[in-house]
Design an enzyme around this catalytic site. Structure first.
Site, mmCIF file in Angstrom:
data_model
loop_
_atom_site.group_PDB
_atom_site.id
_atom_site.type_symbol
_atom_site.label_atom_id
_atom_site.label_comp_id
_atom_site.label_asym_id
_atom_site.label_seq_id
_atom_site.Cartn_x
_atom_site.Cartn_y
_atom_site.Cartn_z
ATOM 1 N N ARG A 160 10.142 30.748 -1.374
ATOM 2 C CA ARG A 160 10.298 30.090 -0.242
ATOM 3 C C ARG A 160 9.070 28.849 -0.134
ATOM 4 O O ARG A 160 8.233 28.920 -0.716
ATOM 5 C CB ARG A 160 10.000 31.305 0.940
ATOM 6 C CG ARG A 160 10.388 31.092 2.129
ATOM 7 C CD ARG A 160 10.530 32.446 2.754
ATOM 8 N NE ARG A 160 9.448 32.987 3.608
ATOM 9 C CZ ARG A 160 9.394 33.327 4.761
ATOM 10 N NH1 ARG A 160 10.910 33.906 5.147
ATOM 11 N NH2 ARG A 160 8.403 34.062 5.268
ATOM 12 N N ARG A 190 6.410 44.355 16.346
ATOM 13 C CA ARG A 190 6.073 44.583 14.926
ATOM 14 C C ARG A 190 5.356 46.125 14.725
ATOM 15 O O ARG A 190 5.209 46.661 13.791
ATOM 16 C CB ARG A 190 5.412 43.703 14.477
ATOM 17 C CG ARG A 190 5.997 42.664 13.375
ATOM 18 C CD ARG A 190 4.904 41.854 12.699
ATOM 19 N NE ARG A 190 5.454 41.248 11.598
ATOM 20 C CZ ARG A 190 5.963 40.080 11.461
ATOM 21 N NH1 ARG A 190 5.959 39.279 12.738
ATOM 22 N NH2 ARG A 190 6.207 39.274 10.320
ATOM 23 N N ARG A 220 2.349 42.868 2.813
ATOM 24 C CA ARG A 220 2.991 42.870 3.757
ATOM 25 C C ARG A 220 4.152 43.769 4.020
ATOM 26 O O ARG A 220 4.546 44.220 4.847
ATOM 27 C CB ARG A 220 3.703 41.419 4.073
ATOM 28 C CG ARG A 220 2.669 40.121 4.254
ATOM 29 C CD ARG A 220 3.168 38.881 4.291
ATOM 30 N NE ARG A 220 3.888 38.564 5.600
ATOM 31 C CZ ARG A 220 4.778 37.445 5.481
ATOM 32 N NH1 ARG A 220 4.973 36.508 4.646
ATOM 33 N NH2 ARG A 220 5.516 37.334 6.811
ATOM 34 N N LYS A 259 15.456 37.128 8.758
ATOM 35 C CA LYS A 259 15.641 37.447 10.321
ATOM 36 C C LYS A 259 15.346 35.958 11.164
ATOM 37 O O LYS A 259 15.829 35.796 11.959
ATOM 38 C CB LYS A 259 14.774 38.514 10.887
ATOM 39 C CG LYS A 259 13.518 38.668 10.546
ATOM 40 C CD LYS A 259 12.801 39.935 11.009
ATOM 41 C CE LYS A 259 11.329 39.668 10.935
ATOM 42 N NZ LYS A 259 10.641 39.487 9.860
ATOM 43 N N ARG A 283 3.669 29.160 1.249
ATOM 44 C CA ARG A 283 2.650 29.583 2.297
ATOM 45 C C ARG A 283 1.580 30.789 1.619
ATOM 46 O O ARG A 283 1.997 31.503 0.800
ATOM 47 C CB ARG A 283 3.252 30.123 3.503
ATOM 48 C CG ARG A 283 3.588 29.328 4.455
ATOM 49 C CD ARG A 283 4.241 29.672 5.491
ATOM 50 N NE ARG A 283 4.402 30.926 5.787
ATOM 51 C CZ ARG A 283 5.501 31.633 6.678
ATOM 52 N NH1 ARG A 283 6.285 30.805 7.091
ATOM 53 N NH2 ARG A 283 5.704 32.898 6.762
HETATM 54 P P1 AMP Z 1 6.114 35.818 10.230
HETATM 55 O O1 AMP Z 1 6.567 34.546 10.134
HETATM 56 O O2 AMP Z 1 6.884 36.421 11.251
HETATM 57 O O3 AMP Z 1 6.506 36.676 9.149
HETATM 58 O O4 AMP Z 1 4.489 36.297 10.483
HETATM 59 C C1 AMP Z 1 3.613 35.815 9.687
HETATM 60 C C2 AMP Z 1 2.276 36.552 9.908
HETATM 61 O O5 AMP Z 1 2.043 36.221 11.465
HETATM 62 C C3 AMP Z 1 2.638 37.950 9.766
HETATM 63 O O6 AMP Z 1 2.444 38.522 8.713
HETATM 64 C C4 AMP Z 1 1.399 38.669 10.726
HETATM 65 O O7 AMP Z 1 0.489 38.508 10.111
HETATM 66 C C5 AMP Z 1 1.511 37.526 11.816
HETATM 67 N N1 AMP Z 1 2.376 38.217 12.902
HETATM 68 C C6 AMP Z 1 3.561 37.601 13.437
HETATM 69 N N2 AMP Z 1 4.119 38.206 14.477
HETATM 70 C C7 AMP Z 1 3.326 39.393 14.612
HETATM 71 C C8 AMP Z 1 3.448 40.360 15.427
HETATM 72 N N3 AMP Z 1 4.181 40.604 16.266
HETATM 73 N N4 AMP Z 1 2.287 41.423 15.360
HETATM 74 C C9 AMP Z 1 1.375 41.261 14.637
HETATM 75 N N5 AMP Z 1 1.207 40.152 13.518
HETATM 76 C C10 AMP Z 1 2.071 39.357 13.586
#
Ligand code: AMP
Length: 214
Positions: free
Chosen positions: A127, A88, A171, A13, A160
């Protein structure tokens, strides 16, 4: 055009959000990127968020909602934006709707990028992210010109912590439990659209362009 990207972590996404932002010239707002920038800069928000992110957990709603609500009120968002990684949880979606309602606006599209869990686990282990600028690549699907080196800024690439297999599994559990209910939420609002995320990146984008219109 106000767009939300939905889908499991690693569904692609973020890649699609960037392409949408480029084509329609609207800001790409990634909460994950915002947290990672804060971690890199050693801010209080970054330190708090890291505790959760490294465990594959969601950062608490109260740390993310105001941040996004403030961001979408900025001037560069007048023609819309694409939200990547937010909302989320149902409370996050409700908070966003309340903020938009208050100014007579609403989400136009929630795009669900569908990818089965097995594909996700394979993808995420390949990744790689740049330690300096945060750009993301994939050893098979989005390789860099020089292995292990960022195309944009020449810094080193890493896997990461939150992309490591044990964290990815966590996750995905969190995604099914807390984020998947948003699919019903946006279906009920009549704005949910779905694309198959298992095909080539350009094909996924083609499907999105068809939905959003040229
Ligand atoms: P992403 O890069 O979008 O996969 O985000 C990495 C991590 O950041 C996620 O696994 C969460 O720990 C945190 N995170 C990002 N966006 C949110 C959100 N809207 N609500 C809660 N945690 C978030």
């Amino acid at each position: 055009m106000k767009i939300i990207m939905l889908g499991a972590p690693g569904a692609g996404k973020g890649t699609q959000a960037k392409k949408i932002a480029d084509k329609w010239q609207i800001p790409h707002i990634s909460t994950g990127d915002i947290f990672r920038a804060n971690i890199k800069n050693g801010t209080e928000l970054g330190n708090k968020a890291k505790e959760y992110m490294d465990k594959g957990l969601l950062v608490p709603d109260e740390l993310v909602v105001d941040l996004v609500v403030d961001r979408v009120k900025q001037e560069d968002c007048v023609n819309g934006y694409v939200l990547d990684g937010f909302p989320r949880t149902i409370p996050q979606a409700e908070a966003l709707d309340a903020a938009l309602n208050a100014i007579g606006e609403k989400v136009d599209y929630a795009i669900n990028v569908e990818v089965p869990d097995e594909n996700i686990i394979n993808r995420m282990s390949g990744r790689r992210a740049c330690v300096a600028c945060g750009a993301t690549y994939h050893i098979v699907h989005i390789p860099t010109k020089v292995e292990g080196v960022c195309d944009r800024c020449n810094a080193q690439l890493i896997l990461r912590d939150d992309d490591k297999p044990e964290t990815v599994k966590k996750r995905l559990d969190v995604y099914h439990e807390q984020t998947q209910p948003l699919i019903d939420y946006y279906t009920e609002k009549g704005v949910l659209v779905e694309v198959d995320g298992t095909v080539e990146m350009e094909e996924v984008f083609g499907a999105i362009v068809k939905i959003l219109g040229e």
